[in-house]
Motif scaffolding. Structure first.
Motif, PDB file in Angstrom:
ATOM      1  N   GLN A 106      -1.029 -12.518  -5.247  1.00 60.96           N
ATOM      2  CA  GLN A 106      -1.852 -11.327  -5.015  1.00 60.96           C
ATOM      3  C   GLN A 106      -1.071 -10.059  -5.330  1.00 60.96           C
ATOM      4  OE1 GLN A 106      -5.223 -11.543  -4.164  1.00 60.96           O
ATOM      5  NE2 GLN A 106      -4.722 -13.668  -4.672  1.00 60.96           N
ATOM      6  N   PHE A 107      -1.719  -9.140  -6.022  1.00 69.19           N
ATOM      7  CA  PHE A 107      -1.116  -7.849  -6.322  1.00 69.19           C
ATOM      8  C   PHE A 107      -0.892  -7.060  -5.034  1.00 69.19           C
ATOM      9  CE2 PHE A 107      -1.955  -3.275  -7.053  1.00 69.19           C
ATOM     10  CZ  PHE A 107      -0.856  -2.981  -7.850  1.00 69.19           C
ATOM     11  N   THR A 108       0.288  -6.439  -4.913  1.00 62.77           N
ATOM     12  CA  THR A 108       0.591  -5.657  -3.709  1.00 62.77           C
ATOM     13  C   THR A 108       0.666  -4.156  -3.974  1.00 62.77           C
ATOM     14  OG1 THR A 108       2.993  -5.970  -4.019  1.00 62.77           O
ATOM     15  CG2 THR A 108       1.819  -7.585  -2.644  1.00 62.77           C
ATOM     16  N   ASN A 109       1.399  -3.748  -5.015  1.00 61.58           N
ATOM     17  CA  ASN A 109       1.539  -2.330  -5.332  1.00 61.58           C
ATOM     18  C   ASN A 109       2.291  -2.189  -6.647  1.00 61.58           C
ATOM     19  OD1 ASN A 109       3.977  -3.111  -3.498  1.00 61.58           O
ATOM     20  ND2 ASN A 109       4.650  -1.260  -4.550  1.00 61.58           N
ATOM     21  N   TRP A 110       2.404  -0.930  -7.108  1.00 58.72           N
ATOM     22  CA  TRP A 110       3.197  -0.635  -8.302  1.00 58.72           C
ATOM     23  C   TRP A 110       4.538  -0.039  -7.888  1.00 58.72           C
ATOM     24  CZ3 TRP A 110      -1.950   0.926  -7.903  1.00 58.72           C
ATOM     25  CH2 TRP A 110      -2.853   0.374  -8.833  1.00 58.72           C
ATOM     26  N   TYR A 111       5.549  -0.347  -8.664  1.00 60.45           N
ATOM     27  CA  TYR A 111       6.852   0.301  -8.508  1.00 60.45           C
ATOM     28  C   TYR A 111       7.203   0.867  -9.873  1.00 60.45           C
ATOM     29  CZ  TYR A 111      11.560   1.079  -6.689  1.00 60.45           C
ATOM     30  OH  TYR A 111      12.721   1.664  -6.247  1.00 60.45           O
ATOM     31  N   VAL A 112       7.508   2.141  -9.927  1.00 60.56           N
ATOM     32  CA  VAL A 112       7.822   2.779 -11.195  1.00 60.56           C
ATOM     33  C   VAL A 112       9.322   3.036 -11.242  1.00 60.56           C
ATOM     34  CG1 VAL A 112       7.329   4.685 -12.744  1.00 60.56           C
ATOM     35  CG2 VAL A 112       5.530   3.818 -11.228  1.00 60.56           C
ATOM     36  N   ASN A 113       9.991   2.287 -12.098  1.00 59.53           N
ATOM     37  CA  ASN A 113      11.431   2.416 -12.245  1.00 59.53           C
ATOM     38  C   ASN A 113      11.708   3.528 -13.257  1.00 59.53           C
ATOM     39  OD1 ASN A 113      13.849   1.117 -11.227  1.00 59.53           O
ATOM     40  ND2 ASN A 113      14.298   0.564 -13.345  1.00 59.53           N
ATOM     41  N   LEU A 114      12.263   4.635 -12.793  1.00 58.60           N
ATOM     42  CA  LEU A 114      12.590   5.741 -13.688  1.00 58.60           C
ATOM     43  C   LEU A 114      13.864   5.386 -14.446  1.00 58.60           C
ATOM     44  CD1 LEU A 114      11.731   8.753 -11.355  1.00 58.60           C
ATOM     45  CD2 LEU A 114      10.297   7.661 -13.097  1.00 58.60           C
ATOM     46  N   GLU A 115      13.836   5.558 -15.765  1.00 62.08           N
ATOM     47  CA  GLU A 115      14.892   5.045 -16.628  1.00 62.08           C
ATOM     48  C   GLU A 115      15.130   5.965 -17.823  1.00 62.08           C
ATOM     49  OE1 GLU A 115      13.315   0.434 -15.918  1.00 62.08           O
ATOM     50  OE2 GLU A 115      12.978   1.466 -17.827  1.00 62.08           O
ATOM     51  N   VAL A 116      16.321   5.859 -18.392  1.00 58.21           N
ATOM     52  CA  VAL A 116      16.636   6.506 -19.667  1.00 58.21           C
ATOM     53  C   VAL A 116      16.468   5.446 -20.759  1.00 58.21           C
ATOM     54  CG1 VAL A 116      18.373   7.719 -21.025  1.00 58.21           C
ATOM     55  CG2 VAL A 116      18.297   8.020 -18.521  1.00 58.21           C
ATOM     56  N   VAL A 134       9.630   5.732  -8.105  1.00 61.81           N
ATOM     57  CA  VAL A 134       8.339   6.119  -7.535  1.00 61.81           C
ATOM     58  C   VAL A 134       7.611   4.851  -7.073  1.00 61.81           C
ATOM     59  CG1 VAL A 134       6.047   7.064  -8.043  1.00 61.81           C
ATOM     60  CG2 VAL A 134       8.094   8.215  -8.919  1.00 61.81           C
ATOM     61  N   VAL A 135       7.072   4.873  -5.862  1.00 59.43           N
ATOM     62  CA  VAL A 135       6.254   3.783  -5.343  1.00 59.43           C
ATOM     63  C   VAL A 135       4.796   4.252  -5.347  1.00 59.43           C
ATOM     64  CG1 VAL A 135       5.744   2.311  -3.363  1.00 59.43           C
ATOM     65  CG2 VAL A 135       8.122   2.924  -3.887  1.00 59.43           C
ATOM     66  N   VAL A 136       3.910   3.460  -5.936  1.00 62.32           N
ATOM     67  CA  VAL A 136       2.478   3.785  -5.984  1.00 62.32           C
ATOM     68  C   VAL A 136       1.712   2.692  -5.244  1.00 62.32           C
ATOM     69  CG1 VAL A 136       0.475   4.221  -7.444  1.00 62.32           C
ATOM     70  CG2 VAL A 136       2.751   4.959  -8.203  1.00 62.32           C
ATOM     71  N   TRP A 142       1.288   8.013  -3.640  1.00 66.40           N
ATOM     72  CA  TRP A 142       2.601   7.717  -4.181  1.00 66.40           C
ATOM     73  C   TRP A 142       3.670   8.495  -3.423  1.00 66.40           C
ATOM     74  CZ3 TRP A 142       5.714  11.388  -6.801  1.00 66.40           C
ATOM     75  CH2 TRP A 142       5.102  12.623  -7.037  1.00 66.40           C
ATOM     76  N   ARG A 143       4.896   8.025  -3.581  1.00 69.78           N
ATOM     77  CA  ARG A 143       6.035   8.680  -2.941  1.00 69.78           C
ATOM     78  C   ARG A 143       7.294   8.408  -3.753  1.00 69.78           C
ATOM     79  NH1 ARG A 143       9.018   4.642  -0.513  1.00 69.78           N
ATOM     80  NH2 ARG A 143       7.881   2.707  -0.053  1.00 69.78           N
ATOM     81  N   GLY A 175       3.096  10.345 -10.999  1.00 80.62           N
ATOM     82  CA  GLY A 175       2.343  10.626  -9.785  1.00 80.62           C
ATOM     83  C   GLY A 175       0.972  11.207 -10.077  1.00 80.62           C
ATOM     84  N   ALA A 176       0.888  12.078 -11.093  1.00 76.52           N
ATOM     85  CA  ALA A 176      -0.397  12.670 -11.462  1.00 76.52           C
ATOM     86  C   ALA A 176      -1.356  11.595 -11.988  1.00 76.52           C
ATOM     87  CB  ALA A 176      -0.191  13.761 -12.513  1.00 76.52           C
ATOM     88  N   LEU A 177      -0.830  10.648 -12.758  1.00 72.19           N
ATOM     89  CA  LEU A 177      -1.672   9.539 -13.227  1.00 72.19           C
ATOM     90  C   LEU A 177      -2.200   8.725 -12.058  1.00 72.19           C
ATOM     91  CD1 LEU A 177       0.409   8.167 -16.266  1.00 72.19           C
ATOM     92  CD2 LEU A 177      -1.633   9.608 -16.359  1.00 72.19           C
TER      93      LEU A 177
END
Length: 224
Positions: A106-116, A134-136, A142-143, A175-177
Motif C-alpha cells: 500500500q502506498f503511504t506517502n512521497w519522499y522527495v530527495n533533494l539532489e545535485v 521534503v516529505v509530502v 508537505w514539510r 511543495g507548490a506542486l
C-alpha cells in the motif's frame, strides 16, 4: 535529453557521490520507464545496496549532529529497509520523487530527495545527496526534513550555501506542486504493483562480496 536509454526490466545503478568525488551509497534499480531524460525505477524492500557507516562503526543517526559530517565514512554491505520505493529521477532536476509502499504494497506517502544531478553513466545515474529533503503526505501537505542536518553540512563543508539555496528553491517548487495536487502528486502510480516475475535488482557482481566483512543493518533513509 540523453542518448542513453534503458529498457523496462533492465537494472540501473544509482550512485550517490560525495563532494570530494568519492562514492557513498549505491542502489540498484529496476527500470519501469525511461525516455532519455526521466527515469522511473523500482527498488523493493530487502534489496542489497552499498550503504554508509561512520569509520568508527556507528550508524550516522547514532552520532551527535555536529559530528555526522566530520567523521570519515566507509562503505558497507547493507539492505534497503522497510519501504519498497518507486523513484522518478529527472536528469535536469535537483530532486527525485520517491513513492513509498509498505510491506502490504500500500502506498503511504512521497519522499522527495533533494539532489545535485551529475548526469548518466553507461550503468546508471549519478547524484549528490542534498541532505535537505521534503516529505509530502497523501493529502498534499508537505514539510521540510533534515533542515538541521543541512545547516551542519554547510558548516562541515559538505554543502555550499549556494547549493543549499538552490536545493531549497527546488523544495519550494516541489511543495507548490504538492499543494496544487499536480503531477507527480496527483495520485499517479500510487496503485503501482511490481511485476511479480521480476527478481530484486542486483548490484554489480563482486561488489557485495568485496564489502561483506563490514556488512550490517541500516535504514531506508535518504543517502547522506
Amino acid at each position: 535529453m540523453s542518448d542513453r536509454r534503458w529498457r523496462p526490466g533492465e537494472t540501473v545503478i544509482e550512485r550517490f557521490h560525495r563532494p570530494d568525488g568519492s562514492i557513498g551509497q549505491v542502489h540498484p534499480l529496476r527500470v519501469l520507464e525511461d525516455d532519455g531524460r526521466v527515469l522511473l525505477a523500482w527498488i523493493p524492500a530487502g534489496t542489497a545496496i552499498v550503504g554508509s557507516r561512520l569509520a568508527d562503526g556507528r550508524h550516522l543517526a547514532d552520532a551527535p549532529l555536529d559530528q555526522r559530517f566530520r567523521i570519515p565514512r566507509v562503505p558497507v554491505a547493507d539492505f534497503w529497509h522497510r519501504t519498497s520505493t518507486l523513484r522518478r529521477i529527472a536528469d535536469d532536476e535537483w530532486s527525485s520523487v520517491w513513492w513509498f509502499f509498505d510491506a502490504t504494497g500500500q502506498f503511504t506517502n512521497w519522499y522527495v530527495n533533494l539532489e545535485v544531478p551529475l548526469g548518466r553513466t553507461p550503468a546508471g545515474v549519478d547524484r549528490i545527496d542534498g541532505v535537505l529533503d521534503v516529505v509530502v503526505e497523501r493529502d498534499g501537505t508537505w514539510r521540510w526534513d533534515d533542515e538541521d542536518e543541512a545547516e551542519v553540512a554547510i558548516d562541515a563543508g559538505r554543502l555550499t550555501r549556494a547549493q543549499l539555496d538552490r536545493l531549497r528553491a527546488e523544495g519550494e517548487r516541489i511543495g507548490a506542486l504538492a499543494e496544487r495536487g499536480t503531477y507527480p502528486f496527483d495520485g499517479t502510480d500510487t496503485d503501482f504493483r511490481p511485476d511479480p516475475g521480476w527478481p530484486a535488482p542486483e548490484l554489480p557482481a563482486g561488489l557485495l562480496a568485496e564489502l561483506s566483512p563490514r556488512s550490517g543493518g541500516g535504514s531506508a533513509r535518504a543517502p547522506r
